[in-house]
Design a protein around this motif. Structure first.
Motif, short mmCIF file in Angstrom:
data_model
loop_
_atom_site.label_atom_id
_atom_site.label_comp_id
_atom_site.label_asym_id
_atom_site.label_seq_id
_atom_site.Cartn_x
_atom_site.Cartn_y
_atom_site.Cartn_z
N THR A 23 29.43 29.78 41.45
CA THR A 23 28.19 29.88 40.69
C THR A 23 28.00 28.76 39.65
N HIS A 24 28.98 27.86 39.55
CA HIS A 24 28.80 26.73 38.61
C HIS A 24 27.48 26.00 38.89
N GLY A 25 27.19 25.81 40.19
CA GLY A 25 25.99 25.07 40.58
C GLY A 25 24.71 25.75 40.09
N PRO A 49 33.76 20.08 29.83
CA PRO A 49 35.04 20.67 29.47
C PRO A 49 36.14 20.07 30.33
N VAL A 50 37.35 20.63 30.22
CA VAL A 50 38.36 20.38 31.24
C VAL A 50 38.46 21.67 32.03
N GLY A 51 38.17 21.56 33.30
CA GLY A 51 38.07 22.72 34.18
C GLY A 51 37.27 22.24 35.37
N CYS A 52 36.84 23.17 36.22
CA CYS A 52 36.09 22.75 37.40
C CYS A 52 34.84 21.96 37.03
N ALA A 53 34.30 22.19 35.85
CA ALA A 53 33.06 21.51 35.47
C ALA A 53 33.30 20.18 34.76
N ALA A 68 38.55 16.90 25.57
CA ALA A 68 39.85 17.35 26.05
C ALA A 68 39.77 18.87 26.23
N HIS A 69 40.79 19.43 26.85
CA HIS A 69 40.80 20.86 27.19
C HIS A 69 40.60 21.73 25.93
N GLY A 70 39.47 22.41 25.86
CA GLY A 70 39.21 23.35 24.76
C GLY A 70 38.53 22.76 23.55
N GLY A 93 34.61 26.61 30.56
CA GLY A 93 35.18 27.73 31.31
C GLY A 93 35.96 28.66 30.40
N ASP A 94 36.54 29.72 31.00
CA ASP A 94 37.21 30.73 30.17
C ASP A 94 38.61 30.31 29.75
N GLY A 95 39.27 29.45 30.55
CA GLY A 95 40.56 28.94 30.09
C GLY A 95 40.30 27.98 28.94
N ASP A 96 39.32 27.14 29.14
CA ASP A 96 38.97 26.11 28.16
C ASP A 96 38.55 26.73 26.83
N LEU A 97 37.63 27.67 26.88
CA LEU A 97 37.06 28.22 25.65
C LEU A 97 37.88 29.36 25.05
N ASN A 121 32.37 32.52 32.55
CA ASN A 121 33.49 33.46 32.68
C ASN A 121 33.66 33.83 34.15
N ASN A 122 34.69 33.19 34.78
CA ASN A 122 34.97 33.53 36.18
C ASN A 122 36.34 34.19 36.33
N ALA A 123 36.88 34.69 35.23
CA ALA A 123 38.09 35.51 35.22
C ALA A 123 39.36 34.80 35.72
N VAL A 124 39.28 33.50 35.94
CA VAL A 124 40.50 32.74 36.31
C VAL A 124 40.40 31.28 35.83
N TYR A 125 41.54 30.60 35.92
CA TYR A 125 41.55 29.15 35.78
C TYR A 125 41.22 28.61 37.16
N GLY A 126 40.03 28.09 37.33
CA GLY A 126 39.63 27.62 38.66
C GLY A 126 40.31 26.32 39.05
N MET A 127 40.14 25.32 38.22
CA MET A 127 40.54 23.97 38.59
C MET A 127 42.02 23.83 38.94
N THR A 128 42.85 24.54 38.18
CA THR A 128 44.29 24.36 38.38
C THR A 128 44.85 25.28 39.45
N GLY A 129 44.00 26.05 40.09
CA GLY A 129 44.47 26.82 41.24
C GLY A 129 44.57 28.32 41.03
N ALA B 86 47.15 13.15 17.55
CA ALA B 86 47.56 12.17 18.55
C ALA B 86 46.85 12.41 19.88
N GLU B 87 46.62 13.68 20.22
CA GLU B 87 45.90 13.98 21.46
C GLU B 87 44.53 13.30 21.42
N GLY B 88 43.83 13.50 20.33
CA GLY B 88 42.50 12.91 20.19
C GLY B 88 42.53 11.39 20.25
C1 LIG Z 1 45.97 20.00 27.32
C2 LIG Z 1 45.79 20.41 28.73
N1 LIG Z 1 46.46 21.49 29.20
C3 LIG Z 1 46.30 21.87 30.49
C4 LIG Z 1 45.46 21.20 31.32
C5 LIG Z 1 45.33 21.63 32.77
N2 LIG Z 1 44.07 22.34 33.07
C6 LIG Z 1 43.03 21.71 33.59
S1 LIG Z 1 41.72 22.72 33.91
C7 LIG Z 1 42.56 24.06 33.31
C8 LIG Z 1 41.97 25.42 33.32
C9 LIG Z 1 40.52 25.46 33.53
O1 LIG Z 1 40.08 26.76 33.67
P1 LIG Z 1 38.71 27.28 33.11
O2 LIG Z 1 38.50 26.76 31.74
O3 LIG Z 1 38.69 28.74 33.26
O4 LIG Z 1 37.60 26.57 33.99
P2 LIG Z 1 37.27 26.72 35.54
O5 LIG Z 1 38.09 25.67 36.23
O6 LIG Z 1 37.63 28.11 35.97
O7 LIG Z 1 35.82 26.44 35.63
C10 LIG Z 1 43.85 23.69 32.89
C11 LIG Z 1 44.83 24.64 32.36
C12 LIG Z 1 44.79 20.07 30.79
N3 LIG Z 1 43.95 19.31 31.52
N4 LIG Z 1 44.96 19.72 29.49
#
Ligand SMILES: Cc1ncc(C[n+]2csc(CCOP(=O)(O)OP(=O)(O)O)c2C)c(N)n1
Ligand code: SF4
Lengths: 252, 356
Positions: A23-25, A49-53, A68-70, A93-97, A121-129, B86-88
């Motif tokens: 549903t990202h699309g 974000p860092v995630g599938c998007a 960066a992630h989050g 995403g939900d891992g990110d936020l 909110n897709n209840a999982v970390y998508g991108m990392t598997g 440092a990350e930033g």
């Molecule tokens: C600092 C850091 N830790 C871990 C990761 C690995 N990582 C990439 S995406 C992701 C989770 C993404 O999940 P979510 O936010 O739920 O987004 P979705 O992929 O489900 O859309 C993680 C842990 C990273 N890129 N950077």
């Protein structure tokens, strides 16, 4: 006769990398339509974000920064504080936020930063598997909860919209869904309202969107939609949780 | 404007404003909290942005966001906070944005102490965060020099579209000294329409700008890294700054020292020379890029028997000095890293022990 339905200008022609049934699309399209309708494309900055998007900027046609992630809410804060005239949104995403970036989102919301967050909110970390997320449902199997989420060990899933609504600072916080057309229509209205509040410099706004990840849920797209409706919707109740106006209690 | 007496931390804050940087984000930490306290009052007065972030992690992305959309932004912190930023820094370098970070160093590792040190030399010069990136690092030895370096840091960050760090020991932030502020810098970040996410409306064309550090294609990432390397190589050609002390005449010992420590070394050199033991010094003002050539040339002097790196850390600069000297002289180390600045007497004893 002219065209009556076309692709938003804010959306590019590029085919997305999202899986079938993801549903990202749909959510991208809603954001793009809203930006077109509000006429703010030329002053919008999106934060990926860092995630599938993470590659969202390939599908939108306006300025973008990649966080960066989050950290997207901190980045949005930086932009919005120095250029309050820009329209800024984070797409997370939900891992990110809700996991690595919980501090950033709570504090940005509590400061009342005038940007918009689209929270998927897709209840999982998508991108990392498909690992467990803070939003993973009780007993839901993921690659890091192979026996199902054990709430005795890792607690209950976090209801982000309710959590942020508990802050005293005025905000617009809503939870919507995009798993069926009737929900999509409401989700768009909420996203539009969120951007309007930003344009009016009223408050922080966040729309949580219940979404599917058929790939990592191990389901067909049709099964995924059904599972989201049967399992996620009862727990993640849809509706506006908080608004800068007196709260309209509209749970559906 | 004449000289005024100012505490280092406050002077750093004022210098940024005069450099045209009106955006400051920070998180409190000793021994540099006075920068934030000063700017909490001064920024609104100057029409700028002051924001206390929720953590140094968040602050580094506030800086990234602000500079990514083309506005000057800076932050100040001290050692443990810099680790979190440092990350930033890595993302900012990867995303090719300008930004200025000030590190008023305290002792470490861990919480360490709150007194002056130079214990973050390796972190600053070899890359604090992950990935192939470097920062231009300026190391002031006085409050006046801190002011001047802060004011040059912004144009330098913009020239290279890369983070620049001011690396000062705690004393630089805490001591009061007379300072004179150079004229205001009126310049704007140049060419920002080519890269900054300042909104498509600001540009003539329909091009949109993207600030990012992700390159999934290995060839693209490699060429991105080659482009970054070319910037760091250019810094090595164009930005090396240093000062020499008594290197014209003969000397038996060459000191390499920077920051507050170099001032103590000067006093020690004067005393040693009055006792007819000739000593000279090279003081790096940029620790990245390191003044390799200057140290090499000074160490090659016929009369020079030994080289010593004197620093408020456990020999972190020694490898840069050894690298510069290329095995031609023995390189020694003297220093302390508990928060006390070695005294001139201690430096004198260390030098005498070398040549006895
Ligand atoms: C600092 C850091 N830790 C871990 C990761 C690995 N990582 C990439 S995406 C992701 C989770 C993404 O999940 P979510 O936010 O739920 O987004 P979705 O992929 O489900 O859309 C993680 C842990 C990273 N890129 N950077
Ligand atoms: S992994 Fe899940 S969230 Fe990611 S694109 Fe595929 S279906 Fe969508």
């Amino acid at each position: 006769m002219g065209k009556i339905f076309c692709k938003p200008v804010s959306l590019s022609d590029q085919a997305t990398h999202y899986c079938p049934g993801c549903t990202h699309g749909v959510i991208h399209r809603l954001v793009a339509e809203v930006i077109d309708e509000l006429g703010v494309r030329g002053r919008t900055v999106g934060i990926a974000p860092v995630g599938c998007a993470v590659l969202a900027y390939n599908y939108f046609t306006f300025d973008f920064q990649e966080a960066a992630h989050g950290r997207a809410p901190a980045m949005a804060t930086g932009i919005k504080r120095v250029r309050p005239d820009l329209i800024v949104f984070t797409y997370q995403g939900d891992g990110d936020l809700a996991s690595i970036g919980m501090s950033e989102i709570i504090h940005a919301a509590n400061r009342g930063e005038k940007f918009t967050t689209v929270f998927v909110n897709n209840a999982v970390y998508g991108m990392t598997g498909g690992q467990m997320a803070p939003t993973t449902m009780p007993n839901q199997r993921t690659t890091t909860s192979p026996f199902g989420r054990n709430v005795e060990e890792v607690g209950m899933p976090i209801k982000v919209a309710e959590l942020i609504s508990a802050l005293e600072t005025p905000a617009f916080i809503s939870r919507q869904s995009v798993i069926k057309p009737k929900y999509v229509v409401r989700a768009k209205k909420a996203i539009k309202r969120a951007f309007q509040y930003q344009i009016e410099k009223r408050c922080f706004s966040l729309v949580e969107v219940v979404s599917t990840c058929p790939t990592n849920w191990g389901m067909t797209p049709v099964e995924a939609v059904q599972w989201a409706e049967d399992v996620m919707h009862p727990y993640y109740q849809l509706g506006d949780k908080k608004s800068p106006d007196p709260i309209k209690d509209k749970e559906d | 404007m004449g000289k005024i007496l100012m505490k280092g931390n406050e002077a750093i804050g004022e210098a940024a404003i005069r450099a045209g940087c009106l955006n400051y984000f920070a998180y409190p930490i000793t021994p540099q909290s006075e920068v934030a306290e000063y700017l909490a009052r001064r920024m609104p007065e100057a029409g700028g942005v002051f924001l206390q972030g929720e953590s140094e992690v968040a602050v580094s992305y506030m800086i990234f966001g602000a500079s990514g959309c083309g506005e000057r932004a800076f932050t100040t912190s001290s050692s443990p906070g810099i680790s979190l930023m440092a990350e930033g820094m890595s993302y900012i370098a990867g995303g090719e944005c300008p930004a200025v970070f000030v590190n008023i160093m305290r002792g470490g590792p861990g919480l360490g102490g709150i007194l002056p040190s130079q214990a973050d030399y390796l972190q600053a010069t070899k890359g604090a965060g992950h990935g192939d990136y470097r920062m231009l690092v300026l190391a002031p030895a006085s409050v006046q020099e801190a002011v001047e370096m802060v004011m040059t840091a912004f144009p330098l960050a913009e020239k290279y579209r890369n983070p620049v760090m001011i690396l000062g020991d705690g004393l630089i932030g805490q001591m009061m000294e007379p300072v004179e502020f150079p004229d205001h810098l009126k310049t704007e970040p140049s060419n920002k329409d080519d890269w900054a996410t300042n909104g498509m409306d600001t540009r003539k064309s329909d091009r949109r700008n993207l600030v990012k550090s992700l390159y999934l294609d290995p060839e693209l990432l490699n060429s991105h890294n080659l482009k970054l390397k070319a910037k760091y190589d250019r810094m090595k050609r164009e930005e090396i700054r240093y000062e020499t002390y008594h290197t014209e005449s003969d000397y038996r010992v060459l000191i390499v020292s920077y920051g507050t420590m170099s001032r103590v070394c000067r006093t020690a050199i004067d005393e040693l020379r009055s006792q007819r033991l000739d000593v000279a010094m090279v003081r790096p003002k940029t620790v990245f890029p390191f003044p390799e050539q200057a140290v090499l040339v000074a160490s090659e002097k016929e009369s020079c028997e030994q080289v010593i790196s004197i620093e408020m850390s456990m020999g972190q600069m020694v490898e840069d000095v050894e690298r510069s000297v290329r095995g031609k002289r023995q390189v020694h180390w003297f220093g302390k890293c508990g928060g006390e600045v070695p005294t001139p007497e201690e430096v004198i004893d260390a030098i005498k022990a070398l040549v006895k």
